[in-house]
Structures are given as C-alpha cells and as structure tokens.
Design a protein around this motif. Sequence first.
Motif, PDB file in Angstrom:
ATOM      1  N   GLY A  46     -56.536  -1.720 -18.288  1.00 39.23           N
ATOM      2  CA  GLY A  46     -56.621  -2.968 -19.027  1.00 39.23           C
ATOM      3  C   GLY A  46     -58.061  -3.262 -19.396  1.00 39.23           C
ATOM      4  N   VAL A  47     -58.255  -3.890 -20.547  1.00 42.40           N
ATOM      5  CA  VAL A  47     -59.581  -4.281 -21.001  1.00 42.40           C
ATOM      6  C   VAL A  47     -59.580  -5.780 -21.238  1.00 42.40           C
ATOM      7  N   TRP A  48     -60.500  -6.469 -20.571  1.00 43.69           N
ATOM      8  CA  TRP A  48     -60.617  -7.921 -20.721  1.00 43.69           C
ATOM      9  C   TRP A  48     -61.904  -8.239 -21.452  1.00 43.69           C
ATOM     10  N   VAL A  49     -61.828  -9.119 -22.430  1.00 45.30           N
ATOM     11  CA  VAL A  49     -62.985  -9.476 -23.246  1.00 45.30           C
ATOM     12  C   VAL A  49     -63.226 -10.976 -23.142  1.00 45.30           C
ATOM     13  N   CYS A  50     -64.478 -11.356 -22.901  1.00 47.02           N
ATOM     14  CA  CYS A  50     -64.826 -12.775 -22.890  1.00 47.02           C
ATOM     15  C   CYS A  50     -66.297 -12.935 -23.259  1.00 47.02           C
ATOM     16  N   GLY A  51     -66.550 -13.703 -24.314  1.00 40.99           N
ATOM     17  CA  GLY A  51     -67.914 -13.914 -24.777  1.00 40.99           C
ATOM     18  C   GLY A  51     -67.918 -14.760 -26.037  1.00 40.99           C
ATOM     19  N   PRO A  52     -69.010 -14.764 -26.779  1.00 43.75           N
ATOM     20  CA  PRO A  52     -69.101 -15.553 -28.003  1.00 43.75           C
ATOM     21  C   PRO A  52     -68.272 -14.929 -29.131  1.00 43.75           C
ATOM     22  N   PRO A  53     -67.935 -15.701 -30.162  1.00 46.59           N
ATOM     23  CA  PRO A  53     -67.102 -15.192 -31.266  1.00 46.59           C
ATOM     24  C   PRO A  53     -67.577 -13.879 -31.893  1.00 46.59           C
TER      25      PRO A  53
ATOM     26  N   MET B  80     -68.936 -11.422 -30.536  1.00 42.68           N
ATOM     27  CA  MET B  80     -68.593 -10.338 -29.618  1.00 42.68           C
ATOM     28  C   MET B  80     -67.124  -9.957 -29.759  1.00 42.68           C
ATOM     29  N   TYR B  81     -66.247 -10.971 -29.821  1.00 45.42           N
ATOM     30  CA  TYR B  81     -64.829 -10.686 -30.043  1.00 45.42           C
ATOM     31  C   TYR B  81     -64.641  -9.913 -31.344  1.00 45.42           C
ATOM     32  N   LYS B  82     -65.289 -10.378 -32.410  1.00 45.54           N
ATOM     33  CA  LYS B  82     -65.132  -9.746 -33.716  1.00 45.54           C
ATOM     34  C   LYS B  82     -65.526  -8.283 -33.676  1.00 45.54           C
ATOM     35  N   ALA B  83     -66.621  -7.984 -32.991  1.00 42.09           N
ATOM     36  CA  ALA B  83     -67.114  -6.605 -32.953  1.00 42.09           C
ATOM     37  C   ALA B  83     -66.286  -5.707 -32.037  1.00 42.09           C
ATOM     38  N   LEU B  84     -65.822  -6.250 -30.920  1.00 43.30           N
ATOM     39  CA  LEU B  84     -65.187  -5.397 -29.915  1.00 43.30           C
ATOM     40  C   LEU B  84     -63.673  -5.358 -29.996  1.00 43.30           C
ATOM     41  N   SER B  85     -63.040  -6.504 -30.272  1.00 41.60           N
ATOM     42  CA  SER B  85     -61.582  -6.558 -30.143  1.00 41.60           C
ATOM     43  C   SER B  85     -60.865  -7.231 -31.294  1.00 41.60           C
ATOM     44  N   GLY B  86     -61.624  -7.858 -32.181  1.00 42.75           N
ATOM     45  CA  GLY B  86     -61.015  -8.727 -33.167  1.00 42.75           C
ATOM     46  C   GLY B  86     -61.019 -10.149 -32.649  1.00 42.75           C
ATOM     47  N   PRO B  87     -60.848 -11.144 -33.541  1.00 41.25           N
ATOM     48  CA  PRO B  87     -60.955 -12.553 -33.143  1.00 41.25           C
ATOM     49  C   PRO B  87     -60.065 -12.911 -31.959  1.00 41.25           C
ATOM     50  N   ARG B  88     -60.568 -13.807 -31.154  1.00 38.34           N
ATOM     51  CA  ARG B  88     -59.847 -14.244 -29.948  1.00 38.34           C
ATOM     52  C   ARG B  88     -58.484 -14.832 -30.299  1.00 38.34           C
ATOM     53  N   GLU B  89     -58.409 -15.517 -31.445  1.00 36.48           N
ATOM     54  CA  GLU B  89     -57.171 -16.172 -31.842  1.00 36.48           C
ATOM     55  C   GLU B  89     -56.074 -15.159 -32.197  1.00 36.48           C
ATOM     56  N   GLU B  90     -56.459 -13.938 -32.513  1.00 34.11           N
ATOM     57  CA  GLU B  90     -55.495 -12.902 -32.876  1.00 34.11           C
ATOM     58  C   GLU B  90     -55.134 -12.084 -31.650  1.00 34.11           C
ATOM     59  N   ALA B  91     -54.388 -12.716 -30.755  1.00 34.43           N
ATOM     60  CA  ALA B  91     -54.083 -12.098 -29.462  1.00 34.43           C
ATOM     61  C   ALA B  91     -53.165 -10.887 -29.590  1.00 34.43           C
ATOM     62  N   ASP B  92     -52.391 -10.821 -30.651  1.00 36.78           N
ATOM     63  CA  ASP B  92     -51.396  -9.753 -30.778  1.00 36.78           C
ATOM     64  C   ASP B  92     -51.910  -8.529 -31.523  1.00 36.78           C
ATOM     65  N   THR B  93     -53.178  -8.550 -31.914  1.00 38.86           N
ATOM     66  CA  THR B  93     -53.749  -7.396 -32.611  1.00 38.86           C
ATOM     67  C   THR B  93     -55.095  -7.035 -31.991  1.00 38.86           C
ATOM     68  N   VAL B  94     -55.447  -5.755 -32.087  1.00 42.01           N
ATOM     69  CA  VAL B  94     -56.732  -5.276 -31.594  1.00 42.01           C
ATOM     70  C   VAL B  94     -57.421  -4.525 -32.726  1.00 42.01           C
ATOM     71  N   SER B  95     -58.639  -4.924 -33.020  1.00 43.18           N
ATOM     72  CA  SER B  95     -59.432  -4.233 -34.030  1.00 43.18           C
ATOM     73  C   SER B  95     -60.810  -3.965 -33.440  1.00 43.18           C
TER      74      SER B  95
ATOM     75  N   GLU C  81     -51.289  -4.591 -25.863  1.00 41.93           N
ATOM     76  CA  GLU C  81     -50.732  -4.662 -24.498  1.00 41.93           C
ATOM     77  C   GLU C  81     -51.796  -4.338 -23.447  1.00 41.93           C
ATOM     78  N   GLN C  82     -52.844  -3.646 -23.850  1.00 41.24           N
ATOM     79  CA  GLN C  82     -53.904  -3.265 -22.912  1.00 41.24           C
ATOM     80  C   GLN C  82     -55.100  -4.214 -22.942  1.00 41.24           C
ATOM     81  N   VAL C  83     -55.272  -4.956 -24.020  1.00 43.69           N
ATOM     82  CA  VAL C  83     -56.457  -5.796 -24.212  1.00 43.69           C
ATOM     83  C   VAL C  83     -56.091  -7.266 -24.055  1.00 43.69           C
ATOM     84  N   TYR C  84     -56.863  -7.957 -23.213  1.00 44.54           N
ATOM     85  CA  TYR C  84     -56.646  -9.400 -23.040  1.00 44.54           C
ATOM     86  C   TYR C  84     -57.916 -10.129 -23.445  1.00 44.54           C
ATOM     87  N   LYS C  85     -57.776 -11.070 -24.384  1.00 50.65           N
ATOM     88  CA  LYS C  85     -58.914 -11.838 -24.881  1.00 50.65           C
ATOM     89  C   LYS C  85     -58.918 -13.202 -24.210  1.00 50.65           C
ATOM     90  N   TYR C  86     -59.879 -13.438 -23.307  1.00 48.70           N
ATOM     91  CA  TYR C  86     -59.935 -14.693 -22.558  1.00 48.70           C
ATOM     92  C   TYR C  86     -60.420 -15.837 -23.456  1.00 48.70           C
TER      93      TYR C  86
END
Length: 337
Positions: free
Chosen positions: A297-304, A306-321, A332-337
């Motif tokens: 599992g990969v957990w991401v938490c930081g400023p906006p 950071m989300y955009k660069a690493l996982s995609g926006p925090r609000e888009e919980a069902d997609t990973v970019s 299913e593997q990435v959780y955006k806090y």
Amino acid sequence: SPHFPSSIFLLFGCMTRFWRSLWSVCARSSSSSNTSSFPNSTQYYSNSTAIRTMSTTPTTLTGPPVSAYVAPGSCQFTDTPVAVPLLSRTPVSETSSVLRFGLPDTSQPLNLCTCACLLAKSEINGESVVRPYTPISTNAHVGYFDLLVKHYGPQAQMSRHLHEIHEGSEAISFFHIPFNVKLQAPEFLKDYDNILMLIGGTGVTPMIQALHEILGSSTLETKKQPKVTILYGSRVANDILGRDLLDAWAAAHPDQLTVHHVLSHEPEDSSWTGLRGWISKDLIASHFPPATTPRVGVWVCGPPPMYKALSGPREEADTVSGVLGELGFTAEQVYKY
C-alpha cells in the motif's frame, strides 16, 4: 504601633496556606509533565538526537509508539463544534509549534479512532474558517490533545490564527464528522505487508498517528506488523517536522521502519549528507517493492502540488495518476489522506 484585628491575621494565614498548596500542586504537575507519560522515555531516547530537546519538547514528540486504538464513534467531539481552551503552545522549529488543547471532559482521553482527524473552526476577520488537523497525541493522553501546526504565513488564515491566540483562549472550536474517519488500524494492520508513506510537511501527522498502532504494542486481534518505508519531503533540515521522533522510532524498530528525508531547498554548503531534491519516480522505485508485489500500500499526505505530482489530486480518490500511476500502482493500492 498600629493595631490589626485578629481576623486580618487569620485571613493572611489562610491565604498563605492556599498559595503554598497551589504551588505544591503546580510543582508536581510540572514535574509530571516534564517526565513524559511514557515510561523510560529517557532510556528509549538514549541513542537519539531527540534527547537534546526532551526538556522542552512536548511528550507527544518524544515518547515511544503506543497503541491506544478505539473504534469510530467514540470521539469526545461530535458534529457540533465545541470551544476548548488552548493550554500551551510550544515552538518546535522555526515555523512550527505543538499546540495543546483541553478537552470537553478533562477526565477522559480524546477517544479519536486511528486514523482520523478533527476539524478546527474559528471566526477570523468576520469569516468562518474551518481546517482539518490530525492530533499527534494518542488516547493514552487524558484531558488534552496535541496538534503539530506549521505557520504557512499571513495568507494562511487558520495556521496564522493558531499561532497568534493566547494561552487560555477558547477562540477555536473543534468538531468531528464521519468523513474525517480514514483507514482504520484493524484494516491496515491486517491487509498490508509493506506500506510506503509519501509525506510532505505537516502531512506527517496522520502518519505519526498510524505508526503508533503499527509499531506500538497492541491487543487488537488483527495485530500484524507491516514494514513501513517513509519518503519524507521537506525544504530544509531544520524544519523537518517530527524528525527526532521518526528517527528514534526507526532506530528502535530497524526491521520494521525505514525513514528517508528528502530536502528540496537545503543550502549546498550545509552539512546535510542525506537525499536532496524531490520525491521522484526513481526514488520510489529504488526504496519500495514494485506495484505487482502482493499486499503493498502507498499512502500520500502533503500539500496539493505533492498530490498532483505523485498520485493525482486528493479529491480524485478513485484514480491514480502522476508518478505512482506511471509505476503501475492502482487506486486499490494508493490511499490519499
């Protein structure tokens, strides 16, 4: 000589005994708070740089991990905001402080589930401002909770306000709603063998909360011990929030926790010998198993950004970019806090 009525002397004697008693209580309280609510904290930190600041750093940034899990629905705060006093504010870096707040019922702990956050609310310049904060204290602490808060400058209304209010002030109200409940300890202790925490700045606070359950002793029937790798991005070395705490935990649990600090703006001529730059695709690939590995599992938490660069926006919980998407990690593997 002037004559004083005997009642004056009686009053003076009562007041003297009162102040002596009060001083005794305060002295005991001070001694207790400086000793830490965790046993043998000095021994625990004997090999850590944290020992140099233990006399001034709050116990929530100096103690070993402690499991004190409670299920959702037990928190003292509900969906109705309640004002509580600021008990103390302790600077822990050039830009950050630990703020200790009282609780509605001072005889009980906060009883916040893990992981979850609170919502802070205040009227600032005629505007109602609400921001989420994750306590770094646990349910082992009775009567108060601690927030690690970074001052982001004059434009950041709530963080500025939290650093300006006086001790004793009840200018901040807190509340807690079901949306604030994140991944729960019984789930992540059972479902993962390896967890990668990608952290930026104050995004460290929910990870500290989770690590208490992962590393601390527990009576949970689902208790397991997944291995955790942390890639923690900060600007400069002297502003890595919770650095001593995380490094001490990693030293005490070398088979279970690895911490890598990544500095983006550290001066080239400093004594820093760790990683520099940004959390990148190559950095993740070199420190964590590939996405095809079971039970990761990969957990991401930081400023906006950071989300955009690493996982995609925090609000888009069902997609990973972003970088994680390029590495093949799924929603299913990435959780955006």
